[in-house]
Design an enzyme around this catalytic site. Structure first.
Site, PDB file in Angstrom:
ATOM      1  N   HIS A 174     -41.317  33.375   0.441  1.00 31.12           N
ATOM      2  CA  HIS A 174     -41.056  32.000   0.001  1.00 31.12           C
ATOM      3  C   HIS A 174     -40.072  31.375   0.979  1.00 31.12           C
ATOM      4  O   HIS A 174     -38.865  31.327   0.717  1.00 31.12           O
ATOM      5  CB  HIS A 174     -40.499  31.995  -1.418  1.00 31.12           C
TER       6      HIS A 174
ATOM      7  N   GLU B 213     -45.343  31.200  -0.656  1.00 27.66           N
ATOM      8  CA  GLU B 213     -44.943  30.233  -1.671  1.00 27.66           C
ATOM      9  C   GLU B 213     -44.068  29.155  -1.046  1.00 27.66           C
ATOM     10  O   GLU B 213     -43.350  29.421  -0.081  1.00 27.66           O
ATOM     11  CB  GLU B 213     -44.125  30.917  -2.773  1.00 27.66           C
TER      12      GLU B 213
ATOM     13  N   HIS C 201     -41.425  35.441 -11.796  1.00 26.51           N
ATOM     14  CA  HIS C 201     -40.044  34.988 -11.987  1.00 26.51           C
ATOM     15  C   HIS C 201     -39.374  35.767 -13.110  1.00 26.51           C
ATOM     16  O   HIS C 201     -39.729  35.635 -14.278  1.00 26.51           O
ATOM     17  CB  HIS C 201     -39.935  33.491 -12.273  1.00 26.51           C
TER      18      HIS C 201
END
Length: 237
Positions: free
Chosen positions: A43, A70, A190
């Protein structure tokens, strides 16, 4: 079996804290795949405080499983993804100063924008996923964007589960059922951890992939990286 994609951002954070190349991000990416992980996630953020844009390029020659990038689809990010051409791009509505992802897309409000971005990625052969809260309206909106998959934002579930409230999964179950009906693939991520992943996986129908980084790296400090990757794989069977 639900696939495990290991997010290696925290490895990059550790490396960057001292400069140099310790720990070696590319070696960790190669190792987690050797240990059985079916994907690698990164990410990159605009300030490159953990994953650098060059890391995304360098990982192309290392990731032989699924490569998931991401990020917030600003122009710099879009250009990077089109250059690297990962297996999957996951769109996340992060503010530049966000410590970590903290909300899913409003897929109704941002429908037109998401449609344009997703169409460009898909025309380049890149599977798309968008980060969403477990809200039925947002799942329906995701379908309208043309995305291949959604990624359920699981922080709320993880928090409730840590308090002993297993009913915290109910919204996720309903969202997954709707996504299945709409033909959307389901990812999740998450705050998923060894403590909650088995319960989550067993209750979410059609869960294709989980992306786990912070907890997995923290758990590996005590239990070892290879051992922890295999513990996740066992819980995801």
């Amino acid at each position: 079996m639900t696939k495990l994609s290991v997010n290696i951002n925290k490895i990059a954070t550790l490396r960057n804290s001292r400069g140099g190349n310790v720990p070696d991000l590319l070696k960790v990416a190669a190792d987690v795949q050797k240990f059985g992980a079916q994907g690698v996630t990164i990410h990159p953020r605009p300030d490159e405080r953990h994953i650098r844009y060059q890391d995304a390029r360098d990982l192309v020659s290392v990731v032989h499983t699924e490569y998931n990038i991401e990020g917030n689809p600003v122009k710099k990010f879009i250009d990077l993804v089109l250059e690297v051409k990962p297996t999957q791009v996951t769109l996340v509505p992060d503010a530049d100063d966000a410590i970590t992802s903290n909300a899913g897309w409003d897929t109704v409000k941002h429908k037109s924008f998401l449609q344009d971005v997703i169409a460009e990625f898909k025309s380049n052969g890149i599977r798309t996923s968008i980060f969403v809260d477990p809200v039925l309206e947002m799942i329906e909106g995701a379908k309208e964007t043309g995305t291949d998959r959604i990624e359920l934002y699981t922080e709320a579930f993880a928090h409730e589960y840590s308090l002993g409230n297993t009913a915290g999964i109910d919204h996720y179950v309903a969202s997954a059922k709707l996504a299945n009906e709409l033909g959307l693939g389901i990812n999740a991520g998450h705050d998923l951890s060894l403590d909650n992943i088995k319960f989550f996986k067993e209750n979410i129908p059609g869960l294709l992939e989980v992306s786990i980084g912070h907890a997995l790296v923290a758990e590996s400090l005590y239990l070892g990286l290879e051992n922890v990757v295999n513990m996740y794989l066992q819980k995801l069977k």
